[in-house]
Design an enzyme around this catalytic site. Sequence first.
Site, PDB file in Angstrom:
ATOM      1  N   THR B 179       0.817  -1.206   0.067  1.00 48.92           N
ATOM      2  CA  THR B 179       0.011   0.234  -0.113  1.00 48.92           C
ATOM      3  C   THR B 179       0.768   1.288  -0.063  1.00 48.92           C
ATOM      4  OG1 THR B 179      -1.645   1.248   1.265  1.00 48.92           O
ATOM      5  CG2 THR B 179      -0.106  -0.259   2.551  1.00 48.92           C
ATOM      6  N   GLU B 326      -5.346  -2.281   4.427  1.00 46.82           N
ATOM      7  CA  GLU B 326      -5.078  -2.963   5.551  1.00 46.82           C
ATOM      8  C   GLU B 326      -6.305  -3.758   6.101  1.00 46.82           C
ATOM      9  OE1 GLU B 326      -4.492   0.108   4.673  1.00 46.82           O
ATOM     10  OE2 GLU B 326      -2.434   0.676   5.383  1.00 46.82           O
ATOM     11  N   LYS B 439      -9.004  21.988   8.733  1.00 46.64           N
ATOM     12  CA  LYS B 439      -9.513  22.859  10.052  1.00 46.64           C
ATOM     13  C   LYS B 439      -9.264  24.234   9.850  1.00 46.64           C
ATOM     14  CE  LYS B 439      -9.342  21.273  14.963  1.00 46.64           C
ATOM     15  NZ  LYS B 439      -8.722  20.767  15.907  1.00 46.64           N
ATOM     16  N   TRP B 444     -13.968  21.983  12.023  1.00 49.03           N
ATOM     17  CA  TRP B 444     -13.638  21.008  11.039  1.00 49.03           C
ATOM     18  C   TRP B 444     -14.504  21.290   9.770  1.00 49.03           C
ATOM     19  CZ3 TRP B 444      -9.419  18.006  11.855  1.00 49.03           C
ATOM     20  CH2 TRP B 444      -9.378  17.523  13.203  1.00 49.03           C
TER      21      TRP B 444
END
Lengths: 548, 548
Positions: B179, B326, B439, B444
């Site tokens: 990955t 994963e 942010k 956010w």
Amino acid sequence: MSAQPYSLLIKHILKMPIAQASRREIVYRGDRRFTYPQFVERVNRLGGVLAGLGAAMGSRIAVMDWDSHRYLEAYFAVPMSGAVLMMVNIRLSPDQIAYTIDHSGAEILFVNSDFLPVLSAIRDRLPRLRAIVLMTDEASPPDLPEGFAGEYEALLAQVPAEHDFPDFDENTQATTFYTTGTTGLPKGVMFSHRQLVLHTMVIMATMAMAGLNGRISREDVYMPLTPMFHVHAWGFPYAATMMGMQQVYVGRFLPDVVCRLLRTERVTVSHCVPTIMHMILTAPAAKDIDLTGWRVIIGGSALPRALCEAGLARGLDIYAAYGMSETCPILTMTQLRGDILDAAENRNEAEVAIRISAGLPATLVELRVVDDAMNDVPRDGKSVGEVVARSPFLTPGYAGNPEASDALWRGGWLHTGDIGTLDADGYLRIVDRVKDVIKTGGEWISSIGIEDIILTHPGVAEAAVVGVPDERWGERPVAFVVLKQNAAQDEEAIRSHVRARADLGEISRYAVPDRIVIVEALDKTSVGKLDKKTMRIRATETSPHAVA
Amino acid sequence: MSAQPYSLLIKHILKMPIAQASRREIVYRGDRRFTYPQFVERVNRLGGVLAGLGAAMGSRIAVMDWDSHRYLEAYFAVPMSGAVLMMVNIRLSPDQIAYTIDHSGAEILFVNSDFLPVLSAIRDRLPRLRAIVLMTDEASPPDLPEGFAGEYEALLAQVPAEHDFPDFDENTQATTFYTTGTTGLPKGVMFSHRQLVLHTMVIMATMAMAGLNGRISREDVYMPLTPMFHVHAWGFPYAATMMGMQQVYVGRFLPDVVCRLLRTERVTVSHCVPTIMHMILTAPAAKDIDLTGWRVIIGGSALPRALCEAGLARGLDIYAAYGMSETCPILTMTQLRGDILDAAENRNEAEVAIRISAGLPATLVELRVVDDAMNDVPRDGKSVGEVVARSPFLTPGYAGNPEASDALWRGGWLHTGDIGTLDADGYLRIVDRVKDVIKTGGEWISSIGIEDIILTHPGVAEAAVVGVPDERWGERPVAFVVLKQNAAQDEEAIRSHVRARADLGEISRYAVPDRIVIVEALDKTSVGKLDKKTMRIRATETSPHAVA
């Protein structure tokens, strides 16, 4: 490696509907309704009650109840506590109930008040039992009998709503129950957390494959019509809970209650033995219920063609599955396949033939049909042999019975004791039980095949064929028949009906039963299966040509 | 105990269609068709070829191919031999390809002739490679390059049709691939037989729950549109094979070929990243194809609302799933639920909102959304935190990288690096990547939310929003936009479009991007995901207010 190891534990089944916060309910007889969060809280509380009663890793906890939300709570809380759930077969004789509870080593018993008379009759034969909890449907429970630890709801109310269930090895034993074989004492089978989680996944994965019949989903309303003490109600309650399905439990099995719940709860998925389905389809209370689309899995005994056709005529999606107490239980399930139906000459006929077969092996189930030397017989739909299996969820043996365990697993495969045949597409048909099989003049006869033919006679309600010893032929078939109401008692007409099919070449001429015995009811075992052992004795005793 | 222990091995997946003798086919580009028995024979032969080349328990076997029947054969035969399948990401740079093959320890390489130029450029950096097998679509293969062990079909033809694959521990490693993280070298993940079997069962069990969308069955025709080197094509080929489904593999991804196969093979189930779906929906060749009922799972990136609506308008059953390299990869899948839709004020709106969410946790997947101290944030559909997971099929770590492994698994949970929120019904929404999150002024901003709004502008084809450092606000959003053909280049119109939605209160006013940058194409990673890392650099470099 940094990973957290992840065991296959029953508590992980329950985490799914929590995570998914199902808005469906667990319903008991239509009277009591629990949301999934309430159900989860009750499982937690039962965990607290068990801890309070001293249940520890490996403790045996027995349950005697009808199908209920309480039983479902025990399915989860007992094994999640590291204890072993012992499901008492309440249809056994008091002697056998005493034997199985004591043999399992049960320390704690949860008992429905309906079974208090049985319990008091055998209490002194259960020296290992050190705590008894009363379960009852009454709003105000009766006075607690002497020596009881408490009443179920009262005990749940006394403990916290949260409970931490421990982690442990996935091979830890989770459940046990007893199977009544054809000979000897009941034998205890056992299943681990890993096995039950995998069995749950296999049920779901196998049903995911269904394209043309038997499709289920989280949108369904599930109502088991198989006792929960019988092989985890075939494992479906675990799968239904994992899916967050609406679930309905019927309590004591009463046809009127079942019919009412079918209607009021809009049940869409059930499973039962043929006898129960027969009872429902012929119940006056079911006459006016629209059963269209009700998916019903038939197991325990073969699905008779006549019952399948009667179900289809009422709009049911009715089909067979196959397994046994030793196999958790699902081994095969019937699924229609487009590739086969599209190629069939007569699509309807091919469909019924598939529905009444035992079906295709479930995912992760390896099946073989073998001869006495464990060689595969040809996959031609004709050659017969014993069905043997391997899968991750077969009982490793019988508790405390190494001899029977070795026989069960001889050659490294679990022996089902059933005679079957696999066809080229992988479908299994069960022809007979090893011990029930009729061998006449050196040839096998399928008693199921003869029963199917007898059941197409317009006057016949139920039929069972057994082999009786015969000096000349080794064995000869005898049919026991229950007539429909008002049907004429004419044994010879039924024999002619079978002979006509033999004349057409559908069965061998030597498969026509020598005798038709008309009876009020067929002998059944405690779990509602045909009791051919008893019938064989009955037929032998009354045979004019019996071997001494 | 007398039982035969039963391990979860990949060979048990393949036993199902054998047992069930599927009459369906494995199809390669419409040109080559294999029945399941032929496919099984080819897997056996590949097992023989691997044995002949000296592959042993633990040997690493690398594959460089387009999506093909050959790749599917390797999915089975390599791990069934006890070896480890290394799936080479052919979209990486030659340097990275050399690094990943060498780092995996691959001894044997199966390579499509299309990749011979890459291979010859890096051959001297692969000292551990001791055998190379050529794979080609040509009827008569080119002369075998020097040092090659043979050509795939020729080698298969030289070995027996039967092959005995060994039994071994279910925790034996089966696969590995690399990955490309946001920083550092590619990292190798790894999955065992147990993990892949459970992942297969989980895909099927999870899809069994689907009642209102995304239903699959053995009747479906499956065509992956995700590269097979990318997380086992999300694991679906294993499930499709277990179900005995008709399977179609497209080879090199060419929109015209994909559109032709969609039509001629009557494909019913696929999965892909949003970019591919966008490409198909806008391809001239797809204009006249009836796509009604095509079920497509979108993963890799969030499913944009506009793409979902465009798909629904064409009759697709389009919905999202979520996972990562994963995690094998399935963590969540979107499923509509009657209990939620029935209660919704606007059913259509509720349906789209569910379809574009990440969905519900798959069976056996535990998900949490946590703050920095690993405390759960409220399940209110608003509170955000990092998504962490546990399940039986997460990579135990990164090969030879204990530091990154510990970071991945800190606190005993796998850290996805994604910022999300869970609602009360259990649905996950991914708001952003931990490292991509914007942010501004202490608040956010969801870049995905702004992208969704920009994509509803009639002139916009693709959009990506990233945060760039800002002295005053910490970060400010910048939008990269690809216009539709012939659309007017009017940045301010797009900004006004977003501002109008802010005026309606749908998003905060400070979420309106300061800059709209119109580009020819968005930066993408090797697997077709938006490469926000590169875009952020690009936006920062061109920012008039960039922090030095």
